[in-house]
Design a protein around this motif. Structure first.
Motif, PDB file in Angstrom:
ATOM      1  N   LEU A 156       0.784  -1.077  -0.077  1.00  0.00           N
ATOM      2  CA  LEU A 156      -0.079  -0.075  -0.026  1.00  0.00           C
ATOM      3  C   LEU A 156       0.610   1.132  -0.279  1.00  0.00           C
ATOM      4  O   LEU A 156       0.348   2.049  -0.613  1.00  0.00           O
ATOM      5  N   VAL A 157       1.917   1.068   0.885  1.00  0.00           N
ATOM      6  CA  VAL A 157       2.872   2.345   0.783  1.00  0.00           C
ATOM      7  C   VAL A 157       3.404   2.721  -0.600  1.00  0.00           C
ATOM      8  O   VAL A 157       3.356   3.779  -1.110  1.00  0.00           O
ATOM      9  N   LEU A 158       3.874   1.347  -1.437  1.00  0.00           N
ATOM     10  CA  LEU A 158       4.487   1.633  -2.422  1.00  0.00           C
ATOM     11  C   LEU A 158       3.421   2.164  -3.569  1.00  0.00           C
ATOM     12  O   LEU A 158       3.743   2.985  -4.260  1.00  0.00           O
ATOM     13  N   ALA A 159       2.291   1.722  -3.376  1.00  0.00           N
ATOM     14  CA  ALA A 159       1.058   2.350  -4.231  1.00  0.00           C
ATOM     15  C   ALA A 159       0.852   3.894  -3.843  1.00  0.00           C
ATOM     16  O   ALA A 159       0.808   4.323  -5.068  1.00  0.00           O
ATOM     17  N   TYR A 160       0.864   4.058  -2.822  1.00  0.00           N
ATOM     18  CA  TYR A 160       0.937   5.607  -2.469  1.00  0.00           C
ATOM     19  C   TYR A 160       1.600   6.317  -2.878  1.00  0.00           C
ATOM     20  O   TYR A 160       1.450   7.283  -3.569  1.00  0.00           O
ATOM     21  N   VAL A 161       3.041   5.915  -2.840  1.00  0.00           N
ATOM     22  CA  VAL A 161       4.041   6.463  -3.478  1.00  0.00           C
ATOM     23  C   VAL A 161       4.076   6.926  -4.906  1.00  0.00           C
ATOM     24  O   VAL A 161       4.280   7.978  -5.435  1.00  0.00           O
ATOM     25  N   VAL A 162       4.060   5.884  -5.686  1.00  0.00           N
ATOM     26  CA  VAL A 162       3.737   5.676  -7.085  1.00  0.00           C
ATOM     27  C   VAL A 162       2.366   6.608  -7.516  1.00  0.00           C
ATOM     28  O   VAL A 162       2.697   7.369  -8.446  1.00  0.00           O
ATOM     29  N   GLU A 163       1.367   6.713  -6.740  1.00  0.00           N
ATOM     30  CA  GLU A 163       0.303   7.433  -7.219  1.00  0.00           C
ATOM     31  C   GLU A 163       0.439   8.851  -6.912  1.00  0.00           C
ATOM     32  O   GLU A 163      -0.274   9.683  -7.748  1.00  0.00           O
ATOM     33  N   THR A 164       0.897   9.176  -5.886  1.00  0.00           N
ATOM     34  CA  THR A 164       1.162  10.377  -5.473  1.00  0.00           C
ATOM     35  C   THR A 164       2.137  11.281  -6.030  1.00  0.00           C
ATOM     36  O   THR A 164       2.331  12.364  -6.505  1.00  0.00           O
ATOM     37  N   LEU A 165       3.677  10.592  -5.861  1.00  0.00           N
ATOM     38  CA  LEU A 165       4.540  11.406  -6.284  1.00  0.00           C
ATOM     39  C   LEU A 165       4.822  11.123  -7.756  1.00  0.00           C
ATOM     40  O   LEU A 165       5.168  12.306  -8.494  1.00  0.00           O
ATOM     41  N   LEU A 166       4.495   9.979  -8.347  1.00  0.00           N
ATOM     42  CA  LEU A 166       4.560   9.994  -9.850  1.00  0.00           C
ATOM     43  C   LEU A 166       3.521  10.309 -10.475  1.00  0.00           C
ATOM     44  O   LEU A 166       3.566   9.941 -11.576  1.00  0.00           O
ATOM     45  N   LYS A 167       2.565  10.475 -10.095  1.00  0.00           N
ATOM     46  CA  LYS A 167       1.068  10.919 -10.506  1.00  0.00           C
ATOM     47  C   LYS A 167       0.542   9.694 -11.406  1.00  0.00           C
ATOM     48  O   LYS A 167      -0.307  10.129 -12.466  1.00  0.00           O
ATOM     49  N   PHE A 168       0.622   8.494 -10.971  1.00  0.00           N
ATOM     50  CA  PHE A 168      -0.072   7.602 -11.482  1.00  0.00           C
ATOM     51  C   PHE A 168      -1.608   7.712 -11.141  1.00  0.00           C
ATOM     52  O   PHE A 168      -1.577   7.585  -9.701  1.00  0.00           O
TER      53      PHE A 168
END
Length: 194
Positions: A156-168
């Motif tokens: 979930l942390v990985l998904a949050y980082v990818v979706e938030t920082l990388l704007k996926f």
């Protein structure tokens, strides 16, 4: 008879064993469509996986059921493939309620299969009569369950980082993770059946 920490670490190490990465891959695929606010649903799914794992291991310890490890080695990637394909097909319908029912059944069945596959290893490290193995069995399953929760939080942390920082977008994340999973397990399945 092993002590609590030894038994607990058997379950924990089994999940975090690099050669048994299918469990982690399944959890990443399982959690991809969800966000932190869905933690209760994810905790239920992890509990179902752990309950299925524990039940199968318990039945195996008492020689009620037994499956060859090679069979399990084929079936687990098939379940990862099913979960990934389900994610891909339902990526545009991420909010649908019927999603949880299918995934709950799939997760429970995978837990049972995983417990059956784990049983041969468990028998090797915990000798004795079935009754001598009961306490270590539950202690190792507790370690396994806590390991699942840790893996789920990391996913979930990985998904949050990818979706938030990388704007996926959530949909893109689900498609990427599920597509990667298909790319990993499909060649494995084909090698088994050919």
């Amino acid at each position: 008879m092993p002590d609590f920490l030894t038994s607990f670490s058997i379950g924990l190490k089994h999940l975090w064993n690099i050669s048994a990465y299918m469990d982690i891959l399944f959890l990443i695929v399982l959690s991809a469509p969800y966000e932190f606010k869905a933690w209760k649903k994810l905790l239920i799914l992890v509990s179902l996986f752990t309950a299925g794992h524990t039940l199968a291991l318990l039945l195996s310890v008492f020689n009620v059921i037994s499956v060859k490890a090679n069979t399990i080695s084929l079936i687990i990637p098939v379940f990862v493939l099913i979960a990934a394909l389900f994610n891909i097909i339902s990526a545009s319908k991420l909010g649908k309620k019927d999603r949880i029912t299918f995934i709950a059944i799939l997760t429970s069945l995978l837990g049972v299969l995983h417990g059956l596959g784990f049983s041969s290893y468990f028998f090797d490290v915990v000798p004795g009569k079935p009754t001598d193995r009961l306490l270590p069995l539950f202690e190792s399953c507790l370690g396994f369950g806590i390991g699942l929760v840790i893996a789920l939080i990391l996913a979930l942390v990985l998904a949050y980082v990818v979706e938030t920082l990388l704007k996926f977008s959530k949909r893109d994340w689900v498609l990427i993770i599920s597509g990667l999973a298909v790319g990993i397990v499909l060649p494995m399945i084909l090698r088994y059946i050919m």
